[in-house]
Design a protein around this motif. Sequence first.
Motif, PDB file in Angstrom:
ATOM      1  N   ILE A 137       0.852  -1.193   0.000  1.00 57.27           N
ATOM      2  CA  ILE A 137       0.000   0.000   0.000  1.00 57.27           C
ATOM      3  C   ILE A 137       0.884   1.238   0.000  1.00 57.27           C
ATOM      4  O   ILE A 137       1.749   1.401   0.871  1.00 57.27           O
ATOM      5  CB  ILE A 137      -0.924   0.003   1.235  1.00 57.27           C
ATOM      6  CG1 ILE A 137      -1.816  -1.248   1.214  1.00 57.27           C
ATOM      7  CG2 ILE A 137      -1.766   1.275   1.273  1.00 57.27           C
ATOM      8  CD1 ILE A 137      -2.657  -1.424   2.470  1.00 57.27           C
ATOM      9  N   GLY A 138       0.668   2.098  -0.993  1.00 63.38           N
ATOM     10  CA  GLY A 138       1.446   3.323  -1.096  1.00 63.38           C
ATOM     11  C   GLY A 138       1.041   4.355  -0.063  1.00 63.38           C
ATOM     12  O   GLY A 138      -0.053   4.301   0.524  1.00 63.38           O
ATOM     13  N   GLU A 139       1.907   5.317   0.126  1.00 66.75           N
ATOM     14  CA  GLU A 139       1.680   6.388   1.099  1.00 66.75           C
ATOM     15  C   GLU A 139       0.375   7.133   0.797  1.00 66.75           C
ATOM     16  O   GLU A 139       0.074   7.447  -0.360  1.00 66.75           O
ATOM     17  CB  GLU A 139       2.860   7.360   1.055  1.00 66.75           C
ATOM     18  CG  GLU A 139       2.767   8.516   2.034  1.00 66.75           C
ATOM     19  CD  GLU A 139       3.921   9.488   1.895  1.00 66.75           C
ATOM     20  OE1 GLU A 139       3.816  10.603   2.439  1.00 66.75           O
ATOM     21  OE2 GLU A 139       4.915   9.123   1.221  1.00 66.75           O
ATOM     22  N   GLY A 140      -0.398   7.378   1.832  1.00 65.00           N
ATOM     23  CA  GLY A 140      -1.613   8.172   1.700  1.00 65.00           C
ATOM     24  C   GLY A 140      -2.857   7.394   1.321  1.00 65.00           C
ATOM     25  O   GLY A 140      -3.946   7.967   1.252  1.00 65.00           O
ATOM     26  N   VAL A 141      -2.727   6.098   1.060  1.00 66.41           N
ATOM     27  CA  VAL A 141      -3.884   5.288   0.667  1.00 66.41           C
ATOM     28  C   VAL A 141      -4.585   4.754   1.911  1.00 66.41           C
ATOM     29  O   VAL A 141      -3.949   4.180   2.797  1.00 66.41           O
ATOM     30  CB  VAL A 141      -3.467   4.113  -0.239  1.00 66.41           C
ATOM     31  CG1 VAL A 141      -4.668   3.221  -0.548  1.00 66.41           C
ATOM     32  CG2 VAL A 141      -2.847   4.642  -1.524  1.00 66.41           C
ATOM     33  N   GLU A 142      -5.887   4.936   1.966  1.00 66.77           N
ATOM     34  CA  GLU A 142      -6.689   4.434   3.076  1.00 66.77           C
ATOM     35  C   GLU A 142      -7.800   3.538   2.532  1.00 66.77           C
ATOM     36  O   GLU A 142      -8.157   3.590   1.350  1.00 66.77           O
ATOM     37  CB  GLU A 142      -7.298   5.590   3.867  1.00 66.77           C
ATOM     38  CG  GLU A 142      -6.261   6.509   4.510  1.00 66.77           C
ATOM     39  CD  GLU A 142      -6.898   7.659   5.267  1.00 66.77           C
ATOM     40  OE1 GLU A 142      -8.135   7.816   5.179  1.00 66.77           O
ATOM     41  OE2 GLU A 142      -6.160   8.399   5.955  1.00 66.77           O
ATOM     42  N   GLY A 143      -8.337   2.687   3.420  1.00 64.94           N
ATOM     43  CA  GLY A 143      -9.472   1.860   3.054  1.00 64.94           C
ATOM     44  C   GLY A 143      -9.120   0.510   2.476  1.00 64.94           C
ATOM     45  O   GLY A 143     -10.016  -0.254   2.107  1.00 64.94           O
ATOM     46  N   PHE A 144      -7.823   0.196   2.385  1.00 63.40           N
ATOM     47  CA  PHE A 144      -7.378  -1.103   1.883  1.00 63.40           C
ATOM     48  C   PHE A 144      -6.419  -1.728   2.883  1.00 63.40           C
ATOM     49  O   PHE A 144      -5.728  -1.023   3.632  1.00 63.40           O
ATOM     50  CB  PHE A 144      -6.675  -0.972   0.530  1.00 63.40           C
ATOM     51  CG  PHE A 144      -7.577  -0.567  -0.601  1.00 63.40           C
ATOM     52  CD1 PHE A 144      -8.271  -1.509  -1.341  1.00 63.40           C
ATOM     53  CD2 PHE A 144      -7.728   0.781  -0.922  1.00 63.40           C
ATOM     54  CE1 PHE A 144      -9.103  -1.128  -2.388  1.00 63.40           C
ATOM     55  CE2 PHE A 144      -8.559   1.174  -1.961  1.00 63.40           C
ATOM     56  CZ  PHE A 144      -9.249   0.212  -2.692  1.00 63.40           C
ATOM     57  N   ALA A 145      -6.364  -3.066   2.887  1.00 57.83           N
ATOM     58  CA  ALA A 145      -5.436  -3.798   3.742  1.00 57.83           C
ATOM     59  C   ALA A 145      -4.716  -4.848   2.910  1.00 57.83           C
ATOM     60  O   ALA A 145      -5.225  -5.308   1.875  1.00 57.83           O
ATOM     61  CB  ALA A 145      -6.184  -4.460   4.902  1.00 57.83           C
ATOM     62  N   ILE A 146      -3.519  -5.226   3.345  1.00 60.50           N
ATOM     63  CA  ILE A 146      -2.770  -6.281   2.667  1.00 60.50           C
ATOM     64  C   ILE A 146      -3.637  -7.544   2.614  1.00 60.50           C
ATOM     65  O   ILE A 146      -4.232  -7.960   3.605  1.00 60.50           O
ATOM     66  CB  ILE A 146      -1.456  -6.591   3.397  1.00 60.50           C
ATOM     67  CG1 ILE A 146      -0.589  -5.330   3.502  1.00 60.50           C
ATOM     68  CG2 ILE A 146      -0.700  -7.711   2.675  1.00 60.50           C
ATOM     69  CD1 ILE A 146      -0.157  -4.747   2.185  1.00 60.50           C
ATOM     70  N   GLY A 147      -3.714  -8.151   1.440  1.00 59.21           N
ATOM     71  CA  GLY A 147      -4.492  -9.371   1.260  1.00 59.21           C
ATOM     72  C   GLY A 147      -5.903  -9.150   0.769  1.00 59.21           C
ATOM     73  O   GLY A 147      -6.591 -10.122   0.407  1.00 59.21           O
ATOM     74  N   ASP A 148      -6.371  -7.898   0.741  1.00 59.38           N
ATOM     75  CA  ASP A 148      -7.724  -7.627   0.234  1.00 59.38           C
ATOM     76  C   ASP A 148      -7.869  -8.105  -1.207  1.00 59.38           C
ATOM     77  O   ASP A 148      -6.962  -7.913  -2.032  1.00 59.38           O
ATOM     78  CB  ASP A 148      -8.026  -6.124   0.278  1.00 59.38           C
ATOM     79  CG  ASP A 148      -8.414  -5.622   1.651  1.00 59.38           C
ATOM     80  OD1 ASP A 148      -8.563  -6.461   2.557  1.00 59.38           O
ATOM     81  OD2 ASP A 148      -8.573  -4.396   1.809  1.00 59.38           O
ATOM     82  N   ARG A 149      -9.013  -8.689  -1.511  1.00 61.08           N
ATOM     83  CA  ARG A 149      -9.337  -9.074  -2.896  1.00 61.08           C
ATOM     84  C   ARG A 149      -9.843  -7.841  -3.630  1.00 61.08           C
ATOM     85  O   ARG A 149     -10.777  -7.183  -3.178  1.00 61.08           O
ATOM     86  CB  ARG A 149     -10.398 -10.169  -2.907  1.00 61.08           C
ATOM     87  CG  ARG A 149      -9.943 -11.431  -2.206  1.00 61.08           C
ATOM     88  CD  ARG A 149     -10.967 -12.565  -2.183  1.00 61.08           C
ATOM     89  NE  ARG A 149     -12.308 -12.188  -2.501  1.00 61.08           N
ATOM     90  CZ  ARG A 149     -13.063 -12.742  -3.472  1.00 61.08           C
ATOM     91  NH1 ARG A 149     -12.553 -13.710  -4.216  1.00 61.08           N
ATOM     92  NH2 ARG A 149     -14.293 -12.373  -3.678  1.00 61.08           N
ATOM     93  N   VAL A 150      -9.228  -7.551  -4.789  1.00 61.77           N
ATOM     94  CA  VAL A 150      -9.558  -6.320  -5.502  1.00 61.77           C
ATOM     95  C   VAL A 150      -9.582  -6.567  -7.008  1.00 61.77           C
ATOM     96  O   VAL A 150      -9.060  -7.561  -7.514  1.00 61.77           O
ATOM     97  CB  VAL A 150      -8.534  -5.201  -5.196  1.00 61.77           C
ATOM     98  CG1 VAL A 150      -8.604  -4.781  -3.730  1.00 61.77           C
ATOM     99  CG2 VAL A 150      -7.114  -5.626  -5.566  1.00 61.77           C
ATOM    100  N   VAL A 151     -10.194  -5.607  -7.698  1.00 61.98           N
ATOM    101  CA  VAL A 151     -10.139  -5.550  -9.158  1.00 61.98           C
ATOM    102  C   VAL A 151      -9.689  -4.144  -9.516  1.00 61.98           C
ATOM    103  O   VAL A 151     -10.035  -3.174  -8.818  1.00 61.98           O
ATOM    104  CB  VAL A 151     -11.495  -5.898  -9.798  1.00 61.98           C
ATOM    105  CG1 VAL A 151     -12.587  -4.913  -9.397  1.00 61.98           C
ATOM    106  CG2 VAL A 151     -11.379  -5.984 -11.314  1.00 61.98           C
ATOM    107  N   ALA A 152      -8.902  -4.013 -10.598  1.00 62.14           N
ATOM    108  CA  ALA A 152      -8.298  -2.722 -10.908  1.00 62.14           C
ATOM    109  C   ALA A 152      -8.285  -2.443 -12.405  1.00 62.14           C
ATOM    110  O   ALA A 152      -8.128  -3.354 -13.219  1.00 62.14           O
ATOM    111  CB  ALA A 152      -6.865  -2.675 -10.378  1.00 62.14           C
TER     112      ALA A 152
END
Length: 328
Positions: free
Chosen positions: A72-87
């Motif tokens: 997770i880059g600096e300043g990013v909120e609302g995500f955690a390591i291991g979260d399932r995502v689409v981008a």
Amino acid sequence: MKAVICPAFAPIDALTWGDVPAPQPEPGELLIDVAAAGVNYPDVLIVQGKYQTKPPLPFVPGSEASGRVAAIGEGVEGFAIGDRVVAFTGTGSFGQQVRAPATQVWPVPDGVDLDIVAGICITYGTSYHALKDRANLQPGETLLVLGAGGGVGLTAVELGKLMGAHVIAAASSAEKLALAKAQGADELINYADEDLRERVKALTGGKGVDVVYDPVGGPMNLTAVKSLAWGGRLLVIGFAGGEIPSIPANLLLLKSASAVGVLWGNSLRADPERQGANMRQLLQWLAQGAIRPVVDTRFAMTDVVAALHHLEGRKVKGKVLLTIPPAS
């Protein structure tokens, strides 16, 4: 890490699978361990230097992916390591890891397969943005979808029906039309052996259609413009047919009609709040079973050349996906 490498704008066969530096997330970005990636027609064009944007060389192609958050880059909120995502990534998805702006990454609902969701961003994102934001499609209106058996066309059929439109699906084969029918089309036109304009007249009582969704371009575009009803809207999605059409302004004038461009990726960057809300709605519908993505073929990442040739041949019915091998 391993990835598909485009060393120069050249034929598809010049792509290679090899080692590239592992990406690192910059401020505002996420790093994703890729599980699967969607393949889209612009990918075919980008690697050959035929698309409207040209990434700096060499580059890793691929514009959408699913997986798990790795950093997770600096300043990013609302995500955690291991979260399932689409981008939506623009480039870089055809590799074992990819980084993306957090505004272009969305949590995948529980119960949704990472494989299936990998191909939802561009096709469904484009169609929902086109029909909702650009055409303002209303319940009861008539929607004509050209190329209705392809990746974006099928999503336009499905979403148009979900939004309450009367959907006419037009495609070049009975097989593709059968698939469009299964996705909710009310009427079918095989423009390989039927006159598109005459069939539209017959199906609409001479009124014409309120919205045309055109990802094909070419000569069919003029016929579609002539088939618009008063106040109709032509959605310019792309040019899979290879020819960029010229739209006669006098035909738009006579019908008080409009031609509207649709480029979802740029719209997402310009208005991430609206497009993010659209994507969250699509993911909710996916979790509820209200939309059902159609997968044509799954290829291993190392078979990317075969996957792109398959898409280039315009035989695809639904979505092409790439499976990413795990990091060694």
